[in-house]
Write a protein that holds these residues in place. Sequence first.
Motif, PDB file in Angstrom:
ATOM      1  N   ALA A  18       0.407  -1.108  -0.042  1.00  0.00           N
ATOM      2  CA  ALA A  18      -0.163  -0.065   0.103  1.00  0.00           C
ATOM      3  C   ALA A  18       0.803   1.056   0.544  1.00  0.00           C
ATOM      4  O   ALA A  18       0.435   1.956  -0.224  1.00  0.00           O
ATOM      5  CB  ALA A  18      -1.033  -0.257   1.210  1.00  0.00           C
ATOM      6  N   SER A  19       2.331   1.287   0.228  1.00  0.00           N
ATOM      7  CA  SER A  19       3.375   2.107   0.299  1.00  0.00           C
ATOM      8  C   SER A  19       4.226   2.367  -0.462  1.00  0.00           C
ATOM      9  O   SER A  19       4.984   3.489  -0.864  1.00  0.00           O
ATOM     10  CB  SER A  19       4.117   2.627   2.057  1.00  0.00           C
ATOM     11  N   VAL A  20       3.951   1.478  -1.408  1.00  0.00           N
ATOM     12  CA  VAL A  20       4.687   1.753  -2.815  1.00  0.00           C
ATOM     13  C   VAL A  20       4.015   2.969  -4.008  1.00  0.00           C
ATOM     14  O   VAL A  20       3.259   2.629  -4.055  1.00  0.00           O
ATOM     15  CB  VAL A  20       4.465   0.190  -3.521  1.00  0.00           C
ATOM     16  N   PRO A  21       5.474   3.198  -4.024  1.00  0.00           N
ATOM     17  CA  PRO A  21       5.206   4.634  -5.465  1.00  0.00           C
ATOM     18  C   PRO A  21       4.507   3.891  -6.848  1.00  0.00           C
ATOM     19  O   PRO A  21       4.453   3.248  -6.673  1.00  0.00           O
ATOM     20  CB  PRO A  21       6.393   5.365  -5.810  1.00  0.00           C
ATOM     21  N   HIS A  22       3.566   5.223  -6.668  1.00  0.00           N
ATOM     22  CA  HIS A  22       2.896   4.132  -7.791  1.00  0.00           C
ATOM     23  C   HIS A  22       3.715   3.661  -9.489  1.00  0.00           C
ATOM     24  O   HIS A  22       4.833   5.592  -9.611  1.00  0.00           O
ATOM     25  CB  HIS A  22       1.824   5.928  -8.586  1.00  0.00           C
ATOM     26  N   GLY A  23       3.397   3.217 -10.300  1.00  0.00           N
ATOM     27  CA  GLY A  23       3.433   2.907 -11.267  1.00  0.00           C
ATOM     28  C   GLY A  23       4.646   1.464 -11.120  1.00  0.00           C
ATOM     29  O   GLY A  23       5.735   1.458 -11.624  1.00  0.00           O
ATOM     30  N   LEU A  24       5.203   1.086  -9.505  1.00  0.00           N
ATOM     31  CA  LEU A  24       6.094   0.641  -9.374  1.00  0.00           C
ATOM     32  C   LEU A  24       5.832  -1.046  -9.313  1.00  0.00           C
ATOM     33  O   LEU A  24       4.037  -1.048  -8.321  1.00  0.00           O
ATOM     34  CB  LEU A  24       7.052   0.834  -8.184  1.00  0.00           C
ATOM     35  N   PRO A  25       6.413  -1.765  -9.354  1.00  0.00           N
ATOM     36  CA  PRO A  25       5.436  -3.197  -8.843  1.00  0.00           C
ATOM     37  C   PRO A  25       5.688  -3.528  -7.658  1.00  0.00           C
ATOM     38  O   PRO A  25       6.333  -2.735  -6.151  1.00  0.00           O
ATOM     39  CB  PRO A  25       6.981  -4.093  -9.122  1.00  0.00           C
ATOM     40  N   ASP A  59       5.952  -5.448  -5.321  1.00  0.00           N
ATOM     41  CA  ASP A  59       6.642  -6.536  -4.651  1.00  0.00           C
ATOM     42  C   ASP A  59       8.218  -5.689  -4.896  1.00  0.00           C
ATOM     43  O   ASP A  59       9.174  -6.411  -4.702  1.00  0.00           O
ATOM     44  CB  ASP A  59       6.742  -7.972  -5.744  1.00  0.00           C
ATOM     45  N   ILE A  60       8.275  -4.568  -5.489  1.00  0.00           N
ATOM     46  CA  ILE A  60       9.547  -4.072  -5.036  1.00  0.00           C
ATOM     47  C   ILE A  60      10.500  -4.328  -4.112  1.00  0.00           C
ATOM     48  O   ILE A  60      11.670  -4.438  -4.253  1.00  0.00           O
ATOM     49  CB  ILE A  60       9.439  -2.723  -5.891  1.00  0.00           C
ATOM     50  N   LEU A  61      10.007  -3.719  -2.832  1.00  0.00           N
ATOM     51  CA  LEU A  61      10.268  -3.690  -1.608  1.00  0.00           C
ATOM     52  C   LEU A  61      10.921  -5.221  -1.856  1.00  0.00           C
ATOM     53  O   LEU A  61      12.112  -5.059  -0.640  1.00  0.00           O
ATOM     54  CB  LEU A  61       9.202  -3.214  -0.288  1.00  0.00           C
ATOM     55  N   TYR A  62      10.072  -6.346  -1.695  1.00  0.00           N
ATOM     56  CA  TYR A  62      10.814  -7.189  -1.458  1.00  0.00           C
ATOM     57  C   TYR A  62      11.710  -7.537  -2.248  1.00  0.00           C
ATOM     58  O   TYR A  62      12.947  -8.489  -2.075  1.00  0.00           O
ATOM     59  CB  TYR A  62       9.783  -8.585  -1.845  1.00  0.00           C
ATOM     60  N   LYS A  63      11.880  -7.466  -3.761  1.00  0.00           N
ATOM     61  CA  LYS A  63      13.320  -7.707  -4.212  1.00  0.00           C
ATOM     62  C   LYS A  63      14.313  -6.591  -3.987  1.00  0.00           C
ATOM     63  O   LYS A  63      15.040  -7.711  -4.336  1.00  0.00           O
ATOM     64  CB  LYS A  63      12.233  -7.197  -5.879  1.00  0.00           C
TER      65      LYS A  63
END
Length: 212
Positions: A46-53, A55-59
């Motif tokens: 819910a906090s991932v910037p718009h336009g990014l996957p 699951d980006i933070l776990y990657k």
Amino acid sequence: MNPNIKKVLILAPHPDDGEFGCGATLNKFIQNGATVRYVAFSPCEASVPHGLPKDILYKELNKATSKLGIKPENVTTFDFPVRYLSDHRQAILEELVKMNREFKPDLVIAPNSKDIHQDHNTIHKEALRAFKMTRVLGYELPWNDVAFENRFYVKLDRSNISRKIEAINQYESQSFRAYKEDEFFYSLGKMRGVQVGSEYAEAFEVIRWILD
């Protein structure tokens, strides 16, 4: 480093909390032969910037922990929703109890008791329940801490701090955060080092300490 501390468990409510709070210390433990297990509880979708996957933070977490020297098989992730970990308190506690039984850490490093973020507070409290017979330290996150009892220090050198910053820089999705700047962490490490007569250091709250 204490020779009796051979297995270290770091509890990160969100990806990057462990690196921010004690990345240099984790690197030093690994350099001294300890096994470090890193656990993150929320992908923060819910906090991932718009336009990014989503699951980006776990990657990014996988890249960051490798910079510290943590083996991929020692990274564990869960899918609890960001900002609502308290709604899943019992499930989190059960996972922590299981980790204690299976991994048997000599030291647990968790959010400190004065951290005001709701997710960090939940992990702190459940860690106390699950690891009440274990050494527990609380790591420092100045932007969340209304107070901080820096009673425990780990002396570090510049290479440890540099590894920490390399790890933090893997979180490209979080580059907008003011506290992510390299100089902030060099300065914080230098300040803590001055307090204990070392080139650099990280400071911790003593939650529970046990001498063998």
